[in-house]
Design an enzyme around this catalytic site. Structure first.
Site, PDB file in Angstrom:
ATOM      1  N   SER A  25       0.833  -1.216   0.000  1.00  0.00           N
ATOM      2  CA  SER A  25       0.000   0.000   0.000  1.00  0.00           C
ATOM      3  C   SER A  25       0.868   1.266   0.000  1.00  0.00           C
ATOM      4  O   SER A  25       0.513   2.261  -0.632  1.00  0.00           O
ATOM      5  CB  SER A  25      -0.985  -0.006   1.175  1.00  0.00           C
ATOM      6  OG  SER A  25      -0.329   0.193   2.394  1.00  0.00           O
ATOM      7  N   ILE A  65      18.987  -4.638   4.470  1.00  0.00           N
ATOM      8  CA  ILE A  65      19.744  -4.099   3.333  1.00  0.00           C
ATOM      9  C   ILE A  65      21.231  -4.355   3.600  1.00  0.00           C
ATOM     10  O   ILE A  65      21.769  -3.917   4.626  1.00  0.00           O
ATOM     11  CB  ILE A  65      19.479  -2.581   3.183  1.00  0.00           C
ATOM     12  CG1 ILE A  65      17.996  -2.309   2.882  1.00  0.00           C
ATOM     13  CG2 ILE A  65      20.369  -1.975   2.095  1.00  0.00           C
ATOM     14  CD1 ILE A  65      17.510  -2.805   1.540  1.00  0.00           C
ATOM     15  N   ASN A  69      13.521   4.442   4.991  1.00  0.00           N
ATOM     16  CA  ASN A  69      12.615   3.365   5.397  1.00  0.00           C
ATOM     17  C   ASN A  69      11.449   3.980   6.153  1.00  0.00           C
ATOM     18  O   ASN A  69      11.595   5.017   6.789  1.00  0.00           O
ATOM     19  CB  ASN A  69      13.349   2.380   6.311  1.00  0.00           C
ATOM     20  CG  ASN A  69      12.441   1.239   6.761  1.00  0.00           C
ATOM     21  OD1 ASN A  69      11.693   0.679   5.961  1.00  0.00           O
ATOM     22  ND2 ASN A  69      12.495   0.894   8.039  1.00  0.00           N
ATOM     23  N   HIS A  82       8.708   3.169   9.157  1.00  0.00           N
ATOM     24  CA  HIS A  82       8.456   2.256  10.278  1.00  0.00           C
ATOM     25  C   HIS A  82       7.159   2.693  10.962  1.00  0.00           C
ATOM     26  O   HIS A  82       6.988   3.874  11.255  1.00  0.00           O
ATOM     27  CB  HIS A  82       9.632   2.305  11.267  1.00  0.00           C
ATOM     28  CG  HIS A  82       9.486   1.316  12.380  1.00  0.00           C
ATOM     29  ND1 HIS A  82       9.740  -0.031  12.210  1.00  0.00           N
ATOM     30  CD2 HIS A  82       9.065   1.471  13.662  1.00  0.00           C
ATOM     31  CE1 HIS A  82       9.496  -0.662  13.347  1.00  0.00           C
ATOM     32  NE2 HIS A  82       9.088   0.223  14.244  1.00  0.00           N
TER      33      HIS A  82
HETATM   34  C1  GRF Z   1       3.896  -0.665   6.749  1.00  0.00           C
HETATM   35  O1  GRF Z   1       3.230  -0.604   7.981  1.00  0.00           O
HETATM   36  C2  GRF Z   1       5.299  -0.129   6.876  1.00  0.00           C
HETATM   37  O2  GRF Z   1       5.414   0.895   7.817  1.00  0.00           O
HETATM   38  C3  GRF Z   1       6.068  -1.319   7.353  1.00  0.00           C
HETATM   39  O3  GRF Z   1       5.497  -2.415   6.664  1.00  0.00           O
HETATM   40  C4  GRF Z   1       4.142  -2.104   6.334  1.00  0.00           C
HETATM   41  C5  GRF Z   1       4.018  -2.300   4.865  1.00  0.00           C
HETATM   42  O4  GRF Z   1       2.699  -2.135   4.419  1.00  0.00           O
HETATM   43  N1  GRF Z   1       7.485  -1.140   7.154  1.00  0.00           N
HETATM   44  P1  GRF Z   1       2.411  -2.000   2.880  1.00  0.00           P
HETATM   45  O5  GRF Z   1       3.012  -3.242   2.201  1.00  0.00           O
HETATM   46  O6  GRF Z   1       3.063  -0.747   2.395  1.00  0.00           O
HETATM   47  O7  GRF Z   1       0.929  -1.975   2.742  1.00  0.00           O
END
Ligand code: GRF
Length: 209
Positions: free
Chosen positions: A13, A93, A107, A109
């Site tokens: 997403s 990575i 990144n 988080h």
């Molecule tokens: C997100 O919550 C992101 O912060 C974390 O992994 C999740 C990925 O979700 N690192 P998506 O695949 O982008 O929907």
């Protein structure tokens, strides 16, 4: 044109949001490719539907972290990557990639680092830990990637009230909306500013044109 390569392992997403933001011109760069370790990831399906070049690179296919990193670097060079955005990428990575792209890898988080981060803290595990801890705010951290999980200098954070959330899933849903809001903004800020890191603090200065 500035080229961005996204790394994603899951549903994608954030990848979709970043792609949409690039198409809408929210930041001035194009998504030049997607690198994933999982051919069946939702992010990969989205890339195929939108003619975004994809490379599947699996660490298990390489004899060492260095060899895995060398393949990633070859692929990044083929995509002519200027910046790398991790969006739900579940592999570490390799150090040689980090060294090759200093202050060029972000990144996202789904919590307020340095709390609720580190090895093994990803996906719902983060939100479960946040829920158990009983904290009233959580949020999103966008940080530069260095050679340790979730430790690089913090680029942008936004907090969100979770006092009314009754489950880790509700926290995840609340936080995800913030992720989608701020990742494109962070990319715009990164592209438009000179970045300096002093100690652990990220300092941004407008680029002179
Ligand atoms: C997100 O919550 C992101 O912060 C974390 O992994 C999740 C990925 O979700 N690192 P998506 O695949 O982008 O929907």
């Amino acid at each position: 044109m500035v080229n961005i390569v996204v790394f994603a392992s899951g549903r994608g997403s954030n990848f979709r949001t970043l792609y949409q933001a690039s198409v809408e011109g929210i930041f001035k760069a194009r998504i030049a490719g997607l690198i994933s370790n999982r051919a069946q990831a939702g992010a990969v399906a989205f890339a195929h539907q939108n003619n975004i070049p994809v490379a599947i690179v699996k660490p298990a296919d390489f004899s060492s972290e260095t060899a895995f990193g060398e393949q990633l670097i070859r692929q990044l060079q083929e995509f002519k990557a200027d910046y790398i955005l991790l969006a739900g990428y579940l592999k570490k990575i390799p150090d040689n990639v980090v060294l090759k792209y200093p202050l060029r890898i972000l990144n996202i988080h789904p919590a307020l680092l340095p709390a609720f981060g580190g090895k093994g803290m990803y996906g719902m595990r983060v939100h479960e830990a946040v829920f158990e801890a009983g904290v009233k705010v959580s949020g999103v951290t966008i940080h530069f990637v260095d050679t340790e999980y979730d430790r690089g200098p913090i680029f942008l954070q936004k907090c969100v009230d979770i006092s009314q959330c009754n489950s880790p899933q509700e926290i995840a849903d609340t936080v995800l909306k913030i992720e989608h809001q701020i990742y494109p903004i962070a990319v715009k800020m990164l592209l438009e500013n000179e970045v300096e890191v002093i100690g652990r603090r990220v300092i941004l200065r407008e680029k002179k044109t």
